[in-house]
Design an enzyme around this catalytic site. Structure first.
Site, short mmCIF file in Angstrom:
data_model
loop_
_atom_site.label_atom_id
_atom_site.label_comp_id
_atom_site.label_asym_id
_atom_site.label_seq_id
_atom_site.Cartn_x
_atom_site.Cartn_y
_atom_site.Cartn_z
N SER A 281 0.80 -1.24 0.00
CA SER A 281 0.00 0.00 0.00
C SER A 281 0.83 1.28 0.00
CB SER A 281 -0.97 0.01 1.18
OG SER A 281 -2.10 -0.77 0.87
N LYS B 169 0.18 3.74 -2.72
CA LYS B 169 -0.78 4.85 -2.64
C LYS B 169 -0.10 6.20 -2.44
CE LYS B 169 -4.53 1.87 -1.10
NZ LYS B 169 -3.95 0.60 -0.62
N SER C 96 -6.40 3.12 3.97
CA SER C 96 -5.65 2.53 2.86
C SER C 96 -6.61 1.81 1.92
CB SER C 96 -4.57 1.57 3.38
OG SER C 96 -3.61 1.32 2.39
#
Length: 196
Positions: A23, A26, A83
């Site tokens: 993640s 991101k 997330s």
């Protein structure tokens, strides 16, 4: 470990070894959101509409149904705290027409800011064998987020936000507990391990 003010590497071990970004992907999704906001192409109130594809992403997610939308501001908050994979995909589709096109933009932006060992294939960081980065490249991106978009950097220190009747807490358990920690992003997949 890099001194963000000077760019000097203070400590490195396996800094250029290929890794899955999970993640932390991101961070680049958010970089492109901030870039579009700073250029006036979108605002905090611009709607991010969810396709069937975006809504179907596995958790963690916000759970927006296909055809519904959220604001860019809510999308940013959902990306930095929960997330949310569905939000990342919806953002990519909204900004570039498709997630694949968005991933190409992500990779091009990575190269332009000096992330020479990073390739993106999606906006969320769920497993993809071709999506790779390095610790050094992620440090470069972290510094770029702060330097290029200081006006939006406070988003990363959000510890929770309200969405409908839900209170969504950050996955970053160090926020507010360890002096000097100002956030950015957490990540985990089996292949990548835990990331901060």
């Amino acid at each position: 470990v890099i001194d963000a003010k000077t760019g000097k590497t203070l400590f490195a071990r396996n800094a250029d070894e290929p890794r899955y970004p999970a993640s932390l992907t991101k961070m680049m999704t958010l970089y492109l959101v901030f870039e579009a906001m700073a250029a006036g192409r979108i605002s905090k109130n611009t709607p991010i509409t969810f396709s069937k594809n975006a809504s179907a992403e596995p958790p963690t997610k916000l759970g927006v149904k296909p055809g519904n939308s959220i604001s860019v501001d809510t999308a940013i908050r959902a990306l930095v705290t929960r997330s949310a994979n569905d939000v990342a995909t919806a953002v990519g589709e909204t900004l570039a027409g498709s997630e694949a096109a968005f991933a190409q933009r992500m990779t091009a932006k990575a190269r332009s800011i000096g992330m020479h060992n990073t390739t993106f294939r999606n906006a969320h960081g769920l497993p993809n064998a071709a999506q790779k980065t390095t610790a050094r490249d992620l440090a470069i991106l972290s510094i770029a987020l702060r330097e290029h978009f200081p006006q939006y950097y406070d988003y990363f220190s959000i510890r929770s936000f309200n969405y409908g009747k839900q209170r969504i807490n950050s996955h970053n358990r160090l926020l507010g507990r360890m002096k000097g920690v100002d956030g950015i992003k957490t990540g985990y997949t089996r292949a990548s391990g835990f990331n901060l």
